[in-house]
Design an enzyme around this catalytic site. Structure first.
Site, PDB file in Angstrom:
ATOM      1  N   ASP A 123      39.546  35.653  20.708  1.00 32.35           N
ATOM      2  CA  ASP A 123      38.677  36.396  19.778  1.00 32.35           C
ATOM      3  C   ASP A 123      38.606  35.672  18.444  1.00 32.35           C
ATOM      4  O   ASP A 123      37.576  35.639  17.780  1.00 32.35           O
ATOM      5  CB  ASP A 123      39.253  37.797  19.505  1.00 32.35           C
ATOM      6  N   GLN A 150      33.912  34.486  23.062  1.00 30.97           N
ATOM      7  CA  GLN A 150      35.329  34.634  23.409  1.00 30.97           C
ATOM      8  C   GLN A 150      35.546  34.443  24.911  1.00 30.97           C
ATOM      9  O   GLN A 150      36.565  33.902  25.339  1.00 30.97           O
ATOM     10  CB  GLN A 150      35.922  35.965  22.893  1.00 30.97           C
ATOM     11  N   HIS A 188      44.500  58.067  56.987  1.00 28.50           N
ATOM     12  CA  HIS A 188      43.961  58.273  55.634  1.00 28.50           C
ATOM     13  C   HIS A 188      44.879  59.182  54.845  1.00 28.50           C
ATOM     14  O   HIS A 188      45.456  60.117  55.393  1.00 28.50           O
ATOM     15  CB  HIS A 188      42.581  58.940  55.688  1.00 28.50           C
ATOM     16  N   LYS A 201      44.033  50.728  60.835  1.00 32.19           N
ATOM     17  CA  LYS A 201      43.417  50.973  59.531  1.00 32.19           C
ATOM     18  C   LYS A 201      44.285  51.933  58.711  1.00 32.19           C
ATOM     19  O   LYS A 201      44.638  53.011  59.191  1.00 32.19           O
ATOM     20  CB  LYS A 201      42.019  51.578  59.701  1.00 32.19           C
ATOM     21  N   LYS A 260      46.117  44.963  24.221  1.00 34.55           N
ATOM     22  CA  LYS A 260      46.179  43.672  23.513  1.00 34.55           C
ATOM     23  C   LYS A 260      47.511  43.452  22.801  1.00 34.55           C
ATOM     24  O   LYS A 260      47.998  42.327  22.742  1.00 34.55           O
ATOM     25  CB  LYS A 260      45.036  43.580  22.501  1.00 34.55           C
TER      26      LYS A 260
END
Ligand code: ATR
Length: 499
Positions: free
Chosen positions: A326, A470, A119, A144, A290
């Site tokens: 959109d 959208q 870990h 692991k 965007k």
């Protein structure tokens, strides 16, 4: 096939067993965290381990994690390791022993397998292969590796580790933290030995664990296989996105072998390049990426190029295609409202658009050239003026709108959004019977503006309709199929009403 394992962190053996019995049947295994049992501090008794091993109703992993590896056990190392030996002797299917304690555990009797774990709660170290090799060298039956992802690109070495080793050595590899969530679903695609989940929301044993019912009912964990296509939403923040809810439901309804994940992304380019080799087929893109995504595309359609922002990416034959659903979706919602108001065709309508941000841009470009006249009103005049110039509209300040009489009023400002829900961006006197009022705000679903509009006899459309529309166009862009719109709307409404 990758198993689903729920980590149990109850504080008594009885509560641990009761929690195990409450787990749904699709949970293959339970990890019993002995270090969470109260008596571990100061001392866990042999009968506690015995009760758990005798009362279990499915295969278990017994773990007694020390403080130094993120657990709660602060007792002596000998006693801690002895509890694992005891669990093995009593028939636990697996015990989890930390890489640096394997020597103390030594050989164990019976058919119990050893999960040798590493870990790191700080970061993703560069030498994961080395860690894997060391675990194999000390005789791990299962390796692991659980490490913290500080950024989504930290999940890439984890996925690479699974891709390289999972087929030959049973391997569990995951990234912790919100950024690491995709590894919990990709683990199944990449053949991890098991994937951890928590029993319920709030009972996470490690950061980023997903409740088991969500793993199955939202992400369809048991259906994910090596061939499953990957989709997702690129956003920051992403935690409260409704997109995984709506798109996973749509994929399920359409019977597609695809899963949709939340991607918390800071830098779009390395994310795209890193995930594309893992069957990434499509993305929803939202704030703040965007605009930044546009230059990363191989192709964007003409309207998207003019808007300068995209919300949809399709990855096909190694090419990235960007579009902006959109725009089409807003037009669809407005056209349907205008139809109900008897205002069609749109070419006869006047529009007042409030706001000049990203949402306003999509609507302004969608309506540009399609309506008789459009006025853009914005708090910051220069921003409104610039957008108006780009789309050939008029502009004014928000304090100059009271006397306008538009056929269609669209609000894209954040006025009325949670928590200031009693505000409206327009004086009530502006709202007239038969007018179309569309509020892009969707938290709350029913804004003050929409309430007043309905009372005044307007045709009102909520931002949620836009969101669903959208998403439906996105689904159609990715799959070429007709979107299951009713199902998509239903799951969103269900999710919102649960909040
Ligand atoms: P979105 O992508 O949702 O459109 P945005 O780009 O941040 O979000 O745009 C927010 C819009 O709401 C802008 O038009 C903003 O006006 P400014 O350009 O003057 O910033 C508008 N807005 C935000 N808070 C407002 C407020 N309190 N009153 C009026 N307009 C507001």
């Amino acid at each position: 096939m990758t198993k689903l394992c729920v980590t149990l962190t109850e504080q008594t053996p009885e509560a641990m067993l009761a929690a195990m019995r409450r787990l749904p049947a699709f949970v293959d295994m339970a990890e019993v965290r002995l270090d969470h049992i109260r008596k571990v501090r100061p001392c866990l008794s042999a009968s506690d381990v015995e009760r758990i091993c005798q009362g279990k109703d499915r295969p278990i992993v017994v773990t007694n994690r020390p403080r130094r590896e993120g657990g709660l056990n602060e007792g002596p190392e000998d006693a801690r390791v002895e509890s694992l030996r005891k669990a093995a002797a009593l028939g636990a299917e697996y015990v989890d022993i930390e890489l640096d304690s394997v020597g103390v555990l030594g050989e164990i009797r019976g058919g119990t397998q050893r999960i040798v774990s590493y870990h790191n709660f700080e970061l993703t170290p560069p030498d994961l292969d080395n860690i894997h090799r060391n675990a194999v060298a000390v005789g791990a039956d299962v390796v692991k590796v659980a490490v913290m992802a500080r950024d989504i690109v930290d999940t890439l070495p984890i996925m690479a580790l699974l891709r390289r080793h999972a087929a030959s050595v049973p391997t569990i590899a995951l990234s912790m933290g919100e950024e690491g969530l995709p590894t919990r679903l990709m683990g199944r695609k990449l053949g991890a030995f098991l994937v951890y989940a928590c029993a319920e929301e709030g009972s996470e044993a490690a950061m980023g664990q997903v409740p088991c019912r969500e793993m199955e009912h939202l992400y369809r964990f048991s259906q994910i296989s090596a061939g499953t296509d990957i989709f997702g939403v690129v956003a920051n923040p992403v935690a409260h996105s409704m997109s995984p809810v709506i798109h996973n439901a749509a994929f399920a309804e359409a019977g597609l072998d695809a899963v949709y994940l939340p991607f918390k992304v800071t830098e779009p380019r390395p994310f795209l390049e890193g995930y594309e080799p893992y069957d990434l087929k499509g993305l929803s893109v939202t704030i703040p990426h965007k605009e930044a995504m546009v230059p990363l595309m191989d192709e964007v359609d003409e309207l998207t190029a003019r808007v300068g922002a995209l919300n949809t990416v399709v990855i096909r034959d190694g090419r990235r295609l960007g579009s902006n659903t959109d725009v089409a979706a807003a037009l669809g919602v407005l056209e349907s409202c205008a139809g109900r108001a008897g205002l069609l065709p749109l070419e006869r309508c006047t529009v007042l658009l409030l706001g000049a941000g990203g949402a306003a841009r999509a609507i302004a470009f969608g309506l540009s050239g399609r309506v008789a006249q459009m006025t853009i009103a914005n708090r910051t005049l220069s921003r409104g003026r610039d957008l108006a110039a780009e789309v050939g509209a008029s502009w004014c300040g928000l304090d100059e709108i009271a006397n306008l009489r538009p056929d269609i009023l669209v609000n894209t400002t954040s006025v009325g959004m949670y928590p200031r829900t009693d505000e409206s961006p327009v004086p009530e006197s502006m709202l007239r019977r038969g007018m179309v009022v569309f509020d892009a705000v969707y938290n709350p679903m029913e804004t003050t503006l929409l309430q007043q509009a309905r009372e005044a006899g307007c045709i009102a459309a909520a931002g949620l309709e836009w969101f669903i529309a959208q998403a439906a166009v996105q689904f159609e862009t990715w799959t070429g199929l007709v979107a299951p719109r009713e199902r998509m709307a239903q799951v969103v409404l269900e999710r919102l009403s649960r909040k």
